[in-house]
Scaffold this motif. Structure first.
Motif, PDB file in Angstrom:
ATOM      1  N   ASP A  77      -4.025   4.833  -4.917  1.00 32.22           N
ATOM      2  CA  ASP A  77      -2.952   4.305  -4.076  1.00 32.22           C
ATOM      3  C   ASP A  77      -1.720   3.959  -4.923  1.00 32.22           C
ATOM      4  O   ASP A  77      -0.586   4.266  -4.543  1.00 32.22           O
ATOM      5  N   ILE A  78      -1.941   3.337  -6.072  1.00 32.17           N
ATOM      6  CA  ILE A  78      -0.831   2.977  -6.957  1.00 32.17           C
ATOM      7  C   ILE A  78      -0.187   4.231  -7.547  1.00 32.17           C
ATOM      8  O   ILE A  78       1.049   4.347  -7.610  1.00 32.17           O
ATOM      9  N   LEU A  79      -1.005   5.184  -7.969  1.00 30.81           N
ATOM     10  CA  LEU A  79      -0.463   6.434  -8.504  1.00 30.81           C
ATOM     11  C   LEU A  79       0.408   7.135  -7.456  1.00 30.81           C
ATOM     12  O   LEU A  79       1.486   7.644  -7.771  1.00 30.81           O
ATOM     13  N   SER A 107       0.847  -1.190   0.000  1.00 25.90           N
ATOM     14  CA  SER A 107       0.000   0.000   0.000  1.00 25.90           C
ATOM     15  C   SER A 107       0.886   1.245   0.000  1.00 25.90           C
ATOM     16  O   SER A 107       2.084   1.179   0.292  1.00 25.90           O
ATOM     17  N   PHE A 108       0.268   2.368  -0.284  1.00 22.89           N
ATOM     18  CA  PHE A 108       1.022   3.622  -0.288  1.00 22.89           C
ATOM     19  C   PHE A 108       1.605   3.914   1.099  1.00 22.89           C
ATOM     20  O   PHE A 108       2.743   4.389   1.206  1.00 22.89           O
ATOM     21  N   LEU A 109       0.855   3.638   2.157  1.00 27.04           N
ATOM     22  CA  LEU A 109       1.385   3.912   3.494  1.00 27.04           C
ATOM     23  C   LEU A 109       2.560   2.995   3.827  1.00 27.04           C
ATOM     24  O   LEU A 109       3.483   3.407   4.529  1.00 27.04           O
ATOM     25  N   ASN A 169     -11.594   9.071   9.804  1.00 29.26           N
ATOM     26  CA  ASN A 169     -10.395   8.294  10.128  1.00 29.26           C
ATOM     27  C   ASN A 169     -10.607   6.784  10.122  1.00 29.26           C
ATOM     28  O   ASN A 169      -9.657   6.025  10.332  1.00 29.26           O
ATOM     29  N   HIS A 170     -11.832   6.336   9.854  1.00 32.86           N
ATOM     30  CA  HIS A 170     -12.026   4.896   9.672  1.00 32.86           C
ATOM     31  C   HIS A 170     -11.660   4.481   8.245  1.00 32.86           C
ATOM     32  O   HIS A 170     -11.529   3.274   7.965  1.00 32.86           O
ATOM     33  N   LEU A 171     -11.469   5.459   7.368  1.00 33.92           N
ATOM     34  CA  LEU A 171     -11.118   5.161   5.979  1.00 33.92           C
ATOM     35  C   LEU A 171      -9.604   5.117   5.811  1.00 33.92           C
ATOM     36  O   LEU A 171      -8.863   5.783   6.534  1.00 33.92           O
ATOM     37  N   ASP A 172      -9.165   4.348   4.822  1.00 39.83           N
ATOM     38  CA  ASP A 172      -7.733   4.314   4.523  1.00 39.83           C
ATOM     39  C   ASP A 172      -7.322   5.636   3.875  1.00 39.83           C
ATOM     40  O   ASP A 172      -8.156   6.486   3.551  1.00 39.83           O
ATOM     41  N   TYR A 173      -6.028   5.819   3.683  1.00 40.50           N
ATOM     42  CA  TYR A 173      -5.461   7.098   3.268  1.00 40.50           C
ATOM     43  C   TYR A 173      -6.102   7.633   1.988  1.00 40.50           C
ATOM     44  O   TYR A 173      -6.561   8.787   1.942  1.00 40.50           O
ATOM     45  N   THR A 191       2.022   5.755  -5.005  1.00 43.57           N
ATOM     46  CA  THR A 191       3.266   4.995  -4.856  1.00 43.57           C
ATOM     47  C   THR A 191       4.257   5.366  -5.959  1.00 43.57           C
ATOM     48  O   THR A 191       5.442   5.571  -5.707  1.00 43.57           O
ATOM     49  N   LEU A 192       3.767   5.476  -7.178  1.00 44.72           N
ATOM     50  CA  LEU A 192       4.648   5.797  -8.305  1.00 44.72           C
ATOM     51  C   LEU A 192       5.206   7.216  -8.225  1.00 44.72           C
ATOM     52  O   LEU A 192       6.272   7.501  -8.763  1.00 44.72           O
ATOM     53  N   HIS A 193       4.485   8.105  -7.550  1.00 47.89           N
ATOM     54  CA  HIS A 193       4.898   9.498  -7.451  1.00 47.89           C
ATOM     55  C   HIS A 193       5.580   9.839  -6.128  1.00 47.89           C
ATOM     56  O   HIS A 193       5.952  10.996  -5.909  1.00 47.89           O
ATOM     57  N   ALA A 194       5.770   8.860  -5.258  1.00 50.42           N
ATOM     58  CA  ALA A 194       6.198   9.147  -3.882  1.00 50.42           C
ATOM     59  C   ALA A 194       7.564   9.817  -3.797  1.00 50.42           C
ATOM     60  O   ALA A 194       7.783  10.687  -2.954  1.00 50.42           O
ATOM     61  N   ASP A 195       8.493   9.437  -4.660  1.00 47.94           N
ATOM     62  CA  ASP A 195       9.806  10.079  -4.647  1.00 47.94           C
ATOM     63  C   ASP A 195      10.459   9.876  -6.001  1.00 47.94           C
ATOM     64  O   ASP A 195      10.111   8.941  -6.742  1.00 47.94           O
ATOM     65  N   HIS A 196      11.404  10.756  -6.323  1.00 48.96           N
ATOM     66  CA  HIS A 196      12.099  10.625  -7.606  1.00 48.96           C
ATOM     67  C   HIS A 196      13.455  11.294  -7.542  1.00 48.96           C
ATOM     68  O   HIS A 196      13.807  12.097  -8.398  1.00 48.96           O
ATOM     69  N   GLU A 197      14.191  10.966  -6.486  1.00 45.35           N
ATOM     70  CA  GLU A 197      15.567  11.434  -6.328  1.00 45.35           C
ATOM     71  C   GLU A 197      15.631  12.950  -6.260  1.00 45.35           C
ATOM     72  O   GLU A 197      14.716  13.581  -5.732  1.00 45.35           O
ATOM     73  N   GLN A 198      16.686  13.573  -6.791  1.00 48.77           N
ATOM     74  CA  GLN A 198      16.920  15.016  -6.610  1.00 48.77           C
ATOM     75  C   GLN A 198      16.280  15.832  -7.735  1.00 48.77           C
ATOM     76  O   GLN A 198      16.941  16.598  -8.431  1.00 48.77           O
ATOM     77  N   ASN A 199      14.961  15.681  -7.898  1.00 51.34           N
ATOM     78  CA  ASN A 199      14.254  16.459  -8.911  1.00 51.34           C
ATOM     79  C   ASN A 199      14.132  17.912  -8.466  1.00 51.34           C
ATOM     80  O   ASN A 199      14.563  18.289  -7.382  1.00 51.34           O
ATOM     81  N   ALA A 200      13.511  18.743  -9.291  1.00 52.88           N
ATOM     82  CA  ALA A 200      13.477  20.183  -9.017  1.00 52.88           C
ATOM     83  C   ALA A 200      12.805  20.510  -7.693  1.00 52.88           C
ATOM     84  O   ALA A 200      13.303  21.328  -6.911  1.00 52.88           O
ATOM     85  N   SER A 201      11.651  19.896  -7.417  1.00 50.85           N
ATOM     86  CA  SER A 201      10.935  20.239  -6.188  1.00 50.85           C
ATOM     87  C   SER A 201      11.646  19.693  -4.951  1.00 50.85           C
ATOM     88  O   SER A 201      11.720  20.369  -3.915  1.00 50.85           O
TER      89      SER A 201
END
Length: 430
Positions: A223-225, A84-86, A192-196, A227-237
């Motif tokens: 959730d999958i999206l 999961s994303f969490l 808060n009974h719902l997932d993220y 996960t794919l966007h969670a990090d990407h090394e030393q990008n601009a942001s």
């Protein structure tokens, strides 16, 4: 780890300067050029920092030539399939995948921080009715520093953890509030009974007048999206968060700086540009003509969602998201002509020598916009969704940086191209 040695020849003096090689677990070595100016009187010059390592990091590894993306050593495809994303957020923050009780404790901590201060809710009243959600996100996240200044001792590990959990928990609530403000609907409190991801969808689409049930297919896709966007090394942001954070500023202010950087159409706004491009093409019969214009350098037409600054091969996230895109549209029974357009664009790009020679393969932005649209998320919320996911990476990089005893304030140099020194003349003589 043994690494090769390098040296720099000073042509003026004939002296050699040894450049220590900094080796990592994977990938090329970095040359320590920190003493080049002191020893030679010259700067290194690297516009856009495309060949410059700004830090050492243990969070994310990218091999652009091979199309590899690893979070803490795990391939992103495996994480998207099995976690999961969490779970991924815990991994990125802590370095290891959580065990059962660890995940339960982390999940519980995130849930208890989801609400935002009522006074913060009123900040949204100050925005114009048509303010872009990213403008609201930047401003409101920055204002968190006015509410949470009691536990932002950057040197205290417990304070860093509280900040991390708060930021990850509150960013969906703030994003959903920005959506509600834009569309003139009442804010919905977190459940808060719902997932993220279900909680985010509920806060966006529920209204007080009737019950709303989150579609589990939509929540899983989000959730999958994420996960794919969670990090990407030393990008601009991420680099922006690190640079702002290197001053010792309040960490919420550093995250706000990252959100502002993400807003750019060359960064997080790229998936908006893909949908705009598909709208402009309009019909499958226009695709070939559009692609011909792309190949004409004088036409000014750009192909959005293809190619990547780092990946010189297929973006590994694009393969996952393409499959997910088909699943979502089929499961939700969405008949979206934009998917047919997207498929035709991809077909031409992967078969045409012009695009193959330039390695213009579909990237993660190409399909993510279509999925967001299928979930009912409007175009102006695409980048806020990206920000919600990337907050995990920003927070992890900030923690990694401020935990390093050798941390220094970021201070790039420049090659000055302005006027040489001159004397000010009295105004009557100018």
């Amino acid at each position: 780890m043994s690494t090769p040695s390098y040296s720099l020849l000073n042509n003026a003096t004939g002296e050699k300067l040894d450049l220590p090689a900094i080796g990592g677990t994977l990938g090329p070595v970095g040359l320590d050029v920190g003493k080049v100016y002191d020893k030679t009187g010259v700067f290194t010059y690297d516009p856009g920092f495309s060949s410059t390592c700004s830090t050492k990091s243990a969070i994310t590894y990218i091999d652009g030539d091979q199309g590899i993306l690893l979070y803490r050593g795990y391939p992103v495809a495996q994480l998207a399939e099995h976690c999961s994303f969490l779970e991924v957020a815990y991994l990125i923050l802590n370095g290891e995948l959580p065990k059962g009780q660890e995940l339960q404790n982390f999940d519980s901590s995130i849930r208890k921080h989801t609400m935002i201060n009522e006074n913060l809710n009123r900040f949204f009243e100050g925005f114009n009715y048509d303010a872009h959600p990213m403008a609201m996100l930047t401003g409101v996240v920055g204002s968190l520093s006015a509410f949470y200044h009691d536990t932002t001792n950057n040197k205290d590990p417990r304070h860093r953890e509280i900040f991390a959990h708060r930021m990850i928990a509150k960013i969906p609530t703030i994003a959903a509030a920005a959506y509600k403000k834009y569309y003139g609907q009442p804010f919905m409190y977190p459940q808060n009974h719902l997932d993220y991801c279900s909680n985010l969808l509920h806060m966006m689409f529920a209204v007080p007048a009737e019950p709303y049930h989150v579609n589990p297919i939509a929540a899983k896709a989000l959730d999958i999206l994420f996960t794919l966007h969670a990090d990407h090394e030393q990008n601009a942001s991420t680099s922006t968060v690190r640079m702002a954070g290197s001053t010792g500023t309040n960490p919420y202010a550093a995250i706000a700086a990252g959100i502002a950087a993400l807003w750019g159409p060359s960064h997080g706004g790229a998936n908006e540009a893909v949908l705009t491009m598909l709208d402009e093409i309009g019909d499958v019969k226009n695709v070939q003509g559009f692609m011909d214009k792309v190949k004409d350098k004088n036409s000014g037409v750009r192909l959005m969602g293809f190619g990547h600054r780092v990946y010189k091969n297929f973006d590994p996230r694009a393969t996952i998201i393409r499959e997910q895109c088909h699943k979502v549209l089929q499961a939700l029974k969405v008949d979206d002509p934009k998917l047919e357009l997207a498929m035709k664009l991809e077909e031409i790009a992967l078969s045409d020598d012009y695009f193959k020679a330039r390695k213009l393969y579909p990237n993660v932005d190409f399909y993510s916009g279509i999925i967001y649209k299928a979930l009912g998320i409007p175009v102006n919320m695409f980048t806020p969704m990206f920000a919600v996911a990337r907050t995990v990476g920003w927070v992890a990089h900030w923690i990694e940086m401020v935990s390093d005893p050798a941390m220094r304030i970021a201070r790039p140099r420049q090659v000055y191209t302005g006027a040489a020194e001159r004397t000010v003349s009295p105004i009557a003589q100018r």
